[in-house]
Motif scaffolding. Structure first.
Motif, mmCIF file in Angstrom:
data_model
loop_
_atom_site.group_PDB
_atom_site.id
_atom_site.type_symbol
_atom_site.label_atom_id
_atom_site.label_comp_id
_atom_site.label_asym_id
_atom_site.label_seq_id
_atom_site.Cartn_x
_atom_site.Cartn_y
_atom_site.Cartn_z
ATOM 1 N N GLU A 1 0.859 -1.194 0.000
ATOM 2 C CA GLU A 1 0.000 0.000 0.000
ATOM 3 C C GLU A 1 0.892 1.239 0.000
ATOM 4 O OE1 GLU A 1 -2.453 -0.644 3.470
ATOM 5 O OE2 GLU A 1 -3.762 -1.987 2.322
ATOM 6 N N ILE A 2 0.566 2.188 -0.843
ATOM 7 C CA ILE A 2 1.364 3.417 -0.863
ATOM 8 C C ILE A 2 0.760 4.385 0.147
ATOM 9 C CG2 ILE A 2 2.182 5.342 -2.266
ATOM 10 C CD1 ILE A 2 1.930 3.493 -4.701
ATOM 11 N N ASP A 3 1.537 4.651 1.188
ATOM 12 C CA ASP A 3 1.057 5.469 2.315
ATOM 13 C C ASP A 3 1.279 6.955 2.024
ATOM 14 O OD1 ASP A 3 0.095 6.053 4.804
ATOM 15 O OD2 ASP A 3 1.778 5.227 5.933
ATOM 16 N N ASP A 4 0.528 7.771 2.707
ATOM 17 C CA ASP A 4 0.756 9.225 2.704
ATOM 18 C C ASP A 4 0.700 9.865 1.329
ATOM 19 O OD1 ASP A 4 1.118 8.843 5.341
ATOM 20 O OD2 ASP A 4 3.270 9.186 5.374
ATOM 21 N N PHE A 5 -0.129 9.334 0.443
ATOM 22 C CA PHE A 5 -0.215 9.947 -0.887
ATOM 23 C C PHE A 5 -0.850 11.333 -0.753
ATOM 24 C CE2 PHE A 5 -1.922 10.923 -5.030
ATOM 25 C CZ PHE A 5 -0.855 10.577 -5.854
ATOM 26 N N GLY A 6 -0.197 12.303 -1.333
ATOM 27 C CA GLY A 6 -0.727 13.671 -1.264
ATOM 28 C C GLY A 6 -0.035 14.509 -0.205
ATOM 29 N N LYS A 7 0.882 13.870 0.527
ATOM 30 C CA LYS A 7 1.654 14.615 1.533
ATOM 31 C C LYS A 7 2.998 14.894 0.862
ATOM 32 C CE LYS A 7 3.422 13.529 6.155
ATOM 33 N NZ LYS A 7 3.356 12.460 7.154
ATOM 34 N N GLY A 8 3.355 16.111 0.755
ATOM 35 C CA GLY A 8 4.616 16.427 0.062
ATOM 36 C C GLY A 8 4.439 16.316 -1.434
ATOM 37 N N TYR A 9 5.495 15.825 -2.078
ATOM 38 C CA TYR A 9 5.467 15.804 -3.535
ATOM 39 C C TYR A 9 4.990 14.463 -4.060
ATOM 40 C CZ TYR A 9 8.437 19.754 -2.582
ATOM 41 O OH TYR A 9 8.920 20.929 -2.103
ATOM 42 N N SER A 10 3.724 14.399 -4.392
ATOM 43 C CA SER A 10 3.231 13.144 -4.935
ATOM 44 C C SER A 10 3.420 13.175 -6.436
ATOM 45 C CB SER A 10 1.747 13.009 -4.659
ATOM 46 O OG SER A 10 1.539 13.131 -3.293
ATOM 47 N N SER A 11 3.821 12.057 -6.962
ATOM 48 C CA SER A 11 3.937 12.066 -8.404
ATOM 49 C C SER A 11 3.073 10.956 -8.971
ATOM 50 C CB SER A 11 5.408 11.932 -8.806
ATOM 51 O OG SER A 11 5.649 10.654 -9.279
ATOM 52 N N LEU A 12 2.127 11.371 -9.772
ATOM 53 C CA LEU A 12 1.190 10.408 -10.341
ATOM 54 C C LEU A 12 1.913 9.396 -11.213
ATOM 55 C CD1 LEU A 12 -1.915 12.549 -11.315
ATOM 56 C CD2 LEU A 12 -1.854 10.597 -9.793
ATOM 57 N N SER A 13 3.000 9.878 -11.863
ATOM 58 C CA SER A 13 3.686 8.980 -12.801
ATOM 59 C C SER A 13 4.337 7.808 -12.067
ATOM 60 C CB SER A 13 4.727 9.745 -13.599
ATOM 61 O OG SER A 13 5.742 10.154 -12.727
ATOM 62 N N LEU A 14 4.690 8.053 -10.794
ATOM 63 C CA LEU A 14 5.327 6.999 -10.010
ATOM 64 C C LEU A 14 4.361 5.828 -9.796
ATOM 65 C CD1 LEU A 14 8.127 6.817 -8.668
ATOM 66 C CD2 LEU A 14 7.046 7.510 -6.548
ATOM 67 N N LEU A 15 3.069 6.185 -9.738
ATOM 68 C CA LEU A 15 2.068 5.168 -9.439
ATOM 69 C C LEU A 15 2.069 4.031 -10.445
ATOM 70 C CD1 LEU A 15 -1.122 7.094 -8.323
ATOM 71 C CD2 LEU A 15 0.626 5.984 -6.960
ATOM 72 N N LYS A 16 2.326 4.389 -11.695
ATOM 73 C CA LYS A 16 2.262 3.329 -12.708
ATOM 74 C C LYS A 16 3.455 2.361 -12.594
ATOM 75 C CE LYS A 16 4.300 5.841 -16.612
ATOM 76 N NZ LYS A 16 5.492 6.081 -15.847
ATOM 77 N N ASP A 17 4.527 2.828 -11.942
ATOM 78 C CA ASP A 17 5.714 1.973 -11.832
ATOM 79 C C ASP A 17 5.706 1.085 -10.600
ATOM 80 O OD1 ASP A 17 6.780 3.115 -14.123
ATOM 81 O OD2 ASP A 17 7.621 4.796 -12.973
ATOM 82 N N ILE A 18 5.111 1.586 -9.487
ATOM 83 C CA ILE A 18 5.164 0.789 -8.256
ATOM 84 C C ILE A 18 4.096 -0.306 -8.296
ATOM 85 C CG2 ILE A 18 5.063 0.854 -5.725
ATOM 86 C CD1 ILE A 18 5.696 3.771 -5.798
ATOM 87 N N PRO A 19 4.503 -1.533 -8.040
ATOM 88 C CA PRO A 19 3.506 -2.603 -8.060
ATOM 89 C C PRO A 19 2.690 -2.593 -6.769
ATOM 90 C CG PRO A 19 5.653 -3.482 -7.517
ATOM 91 C CD PRO A 19 5.829 -2.014 -7.663
ATOM 92 N N ALA A 20 1.758 -1.644 -6.650
ATOM 93 C CA ALA A 20 1.016 -1.513 -5.393
ATOM 94 C C ALA A 20 -0.417 -2.000 -5.552
ATOM 95 C CB ALA A 20 1.036 -0.068 -4.940
ATOM 96 N N ASP A 21 -0.987 -2.460 -4.431
ATOM 97 C CA ASP A 21 -2.356 -2.947 -4.461
ATOM 98 C C ASP A 21 -3.338 -1.890 -3.971
ATOM 99 O OD1 ASP A 21 -1.816 -5.974 -4.921
ATOM 100 O OD2 ASP A 21 -0.372 -5.298 -3.415
ATOM 101 N N ALA A 22 -2.817 -0.934 -3.231
ATOM 102 C CA ALA A 22 -3.714 0.101 -2.703
ATOM 103 C C ALA A 22 -2.974 1.427 -2.554
ATOM 104 C CB ALA A 22 -4.274 -0.338 -1.357
ATOM 105 N N LEU A 23 -3.762 2.474 -2.624
ATOM 106 C CA LEU A 23 -3.214 3.815 -2.444
ATOM 107 C C LEU A 23 -3.865 4.391 -1.194
ATOM 108 C CD1 LEU A 23 -1.526 5.931 -4.072
ATOM 109 C CD2 LEU A 23 -3.694 6.870 -4.813
ATOM 110 N N LYS A 24 -3.030 4.873 -0.266
ATOM 111 C CA LYS A 24 -3.595 5.474 0.954
ATOM 112 C C LYS A 24 -3.481 6.967 0.849
ATOM 113 C CE LYS A 24 -3.611 4.004 5.285
ATOM 114 N NZ LYS A 24 -3.071 3.583 6.589
ATOM 115 N N ILE A 25 -4.626 7.609 0.797
ATOM 116 C CA ILE A 25 -4.595 9.064 0.636
ATOM 117 C C ILE A 25 -4.403 9.713 2.009
ATOM 118 C CG2 ILE A 25 -5.981 11.054 -0.069
ATOM 119 C CD1 ILE A 25 -7.035 9.287 -2.319
ATOM 120 N N ASP A 26 -3.458 10.625 2.068
ATOM 121 C CA ASP A 26 -3.091 11.244 3.344
ATOM 122 C C ASP A 26 -4.176 12.203 3.838
ATOM 123 O OD1 ASP A 26 -0.840 11.579 5.288
ATOM 124 O OD2 ASP A 26 -1.248 13.676 4.790
#
Ligand code: C2E
Ligand code: MG
Ligand code: MG
Length: 554
Positions: free
Chosen positions: A445-470
């Motif tokens: 799970e990608i934690d703290d999304f939206g805190k600091g510098y979030s990069s949408l492009s990174l999302l497509k590269d990380i093999p994550a199952d969930a996004l945790k919005i900060d």
């Protein structure tokens, strides 16, 4: 002798006791070649330490100097005027009343008549070349400490300041352009600094790219130093820009050891955000340093005494069903006071202590999952936090896989929260590590999304199952319509990438309703429950039959 830090009263008592056993006992600051004395609960410099040997230069093989640097007891004989001086040097730390710590050495000396065969009389001394840095021709740190002490003791009216400077990206110069270029930068730096000094001021290369200056405070030309040092043109073939950091300690008390003055200027540097500016030391910086030292010193003990507790905050589905919990650490001191993660995690992250905490907490989570396996909690998962630093300090993948085997639990039940900031350093390597964890079956799970510098492009590269919005994102989203649209597109994008969306920091019904509308899947926040001790979490689950609804009134 006890280990650790002595107050000046304790050290005086110790000297009295030692005087009963040895011929001569004294406290020295071997870095400054100074005997130490005490005045009003604090250490002050006394006479030059080499006076004992009737010499005017420091001893070449000073055993106390070695003891101070190694923090270990050192034993040595010195021969002088037909006598043998057996010196035992014990490193000790003395706590001044103002909270500063002075690194010093307790010397216990036994004097015998005669000189053992094979030894020659007289203390070998360091010649002056030992006080000079061979690369730049400036003083080295031994020379600097000596010179500064001399100037501070022989001038009355001047207001002095210690300035320390170094480059943020000096290592890169060596790595990219080679050591020769690095050396050129150091030589040029020495020239610039020297050109700025008045006759009675002095400067040195303390170590690496760190320079030290003793200057008249009122004449200090900050602008000159920043401009000149950040515009060194040694590297002319690229757009590489050198970045300088400068810290200043205005000397309030001349009796303070020079090493402490330099440390304080360096502390100002470490407190600075950014570069190419001058930061002055303030007392409040010390409080932070002491606090951080306290955390580091106490942590191991806390771990042993079971003071680090696993708390849980429920994660809830749209219909109010508790589906799992995030594991959050609380440090409960023996007096019952609580230290929150944002007060200690960042300190632990500066060393491998963070991995000691994480290994400990992950293991607790794994053990809990095993306990839940055949119980009413069997469907619940636990999410644990992974610090970006964990991957530097140990093989987190191997450790997690071993935990799964040891406790015989389902990998899917131990979810791993990683932060985007982890990817900021060495993206490819970190990505490979996350991929390995994901391939072995862990949910990421990608934690703290939206805190600091979030990069949408990174999302497509990380093999994550969930996004945790900060929670921060949530606050901003409800402040203006534009941010809410951004939140909407983040949810859309996650769905397209086949990721669930978890929202953290849900505090009221209005937020929850909008988030459900936007298509978020799981929710966590004070609206449902604060993080609570594990037994309370279990009680809550049983009492509410696995559901939490409308907690807003609470
Ligand atoms: P995080 O993983 O993003 O955890 C969520 C934080 O948001 C928690 O703070 C939680 O108490 C807080 N929170 C949850 N719901 C609400 C809400 O509705 N409103 C508000 N205002 N806050 C809410 P906490 O427990 O203080 O933890 C802070 C951070 O410390 C965590 O952020 C996590 O990054 C880190 N952390 C905590 N425990 C550990 C640990 O054992 N290891 C590591 N590496 N990091 C940890
Ligand atoms: Mg988290
Ligand atoms: Mg978070």
């Amino acid at each position: 002798m006890k280990k650790g830090i002595y107050t000046s009263a304790e050290i005086k008592q110790l000297i009295e006791q030692m005087n009963l056993i040895y011929d001569f006992v004294r406290i020295v600051d071997p870095v400054e070649c100074q005997e130490l004395d005490f005045n009003n609960g604090r250490v002050i410099p006394a006479k030059n330490c080499y006076n004992v040997w009737n010499n005017d230069k420091r001893c070449a093989q000073c055993s106390s100097y070695k003891a101070c640097l190694s923090r270990k007891r050192v034993e040595k004989n010195e021969y002088h005027e037909g006598k043998t001086f057996h010196i035992l040097s014990f490193p000790v730390q003395i706590l001044n009343e103002d909270g500063t710590i002075v690194e010093s050495v307790l010397e216990c000396i036994t004097i015998k008549e005669g000189i053992e065969e094979g030894h020659s009389e007289g203390v070998k001394v360091k010649d002056d070349s030992a006080l000079v840095d061979s690369l730049t021709g400036l003083l080295n740190w031994d020379g600097f400490y000596k010179e500064v002490r001399k100037k501070l003791m022989t001038t009355d009216q001047n207001k002095w300041a210690i300035v320390v400077c170094n480059y943020v990206n000096f290592k890169m110069i060596n790595e990219i352009f080679g050591r020769e270029k690095g050396n050129e930068v150091l030589i040029k730096t020495a020239e610039i600094i020297k050109s700025e000094l008045a006759e009675d001021e002095c400067c040195a290369r303390l170590r690496g790219d760190r320079f030290g200056l003793l200057v008249h405070e009122e004449k200090l030309s900050e602008k000159f130093l920043v401009n000149e040092l950040s515009n060194i043109d040694v590297i002319d073939e690229s757009e590489f820009k050198i970045k300088v950091q400068i810290g200043v300690y205005p000397i309030k008390d001349r009796m303070t050891p020079v090493s402490i003055m330099c440390d304080r200027a360096a502390i100002a540097i470490s407190e600075a955000q950014g570069f190419n500016k001058v930061v002055y030391f303030e007392d409040s910086m010390m409080k932070k340093i002491y606090y951080e030292k306290y955390i580091t010193d106490e942590f191991e003990k806390a771990l042993k005494n079971n003071e680090l507790k696993m708390y849980m905050q429920p994660q809830v589905a749209e219909d109010g069903k508790i589906v799992g919990a995030e594991c959050l650490t609380r440090w409960i001191r023996s007096d019952g006071s609580m230290i929150m993660p944002d007060q200690f995690i960042y300190v632990l992250e500066r060393s491998e202590l963070i991995s000691r905490l994480d290994m400990y907490i992950w293991e607790k989570a794994a053990a809990k999952l095993k306990e839940w396996k055949n119980s009413e909690f069997k469907d619940l998962y636990i999410s644990v936090n992974i610090s970006p630093k964990d991957f530097f300090y140990f093989n987190a993948c191997e450790y997690l896989n071993k935990l799964i085997e040891k406790y015989d639990i389902d990998r899917k039940k131990l979810k791993l929260e990683i932060t985007e900031s982890m990817m900021m350093v060495d993206e490819q390597k970190q990505l490979a590590l996350v991929e390995r964890l994901h391939e072995s079956g862990f949910e990421i799970e990608i934690d703290d999304f939206g805190k600091g510098y979030s990069s949408l492009s990174l999302l497509k590269d990380i093999p994550a199952d969930a996004l945790k919005i900060d929670k921060q994102f949530l606050k901003e989203s409800y402040n203006n319509a534009k941010s809410e649209r951004i939140l909407g597109s983040v949810v859309d994008m996650s769905k397209r990438l086949d990721m669930n969306v978890i929202v953290e920091g849900v505090e009221n019904t209005r937020q929850l309703e909008r988030l459900v509308e936007l298509g978020c899947d799981r929710f966590q926040g004070f609206y449902f429950s604060k993080p609570i001790p594990v037994d309370e979490f279990e009680k809550l689950y049983i009492t509410n039959k696995g559901m939490i609804n409308n907690k807003e009134a609470a």
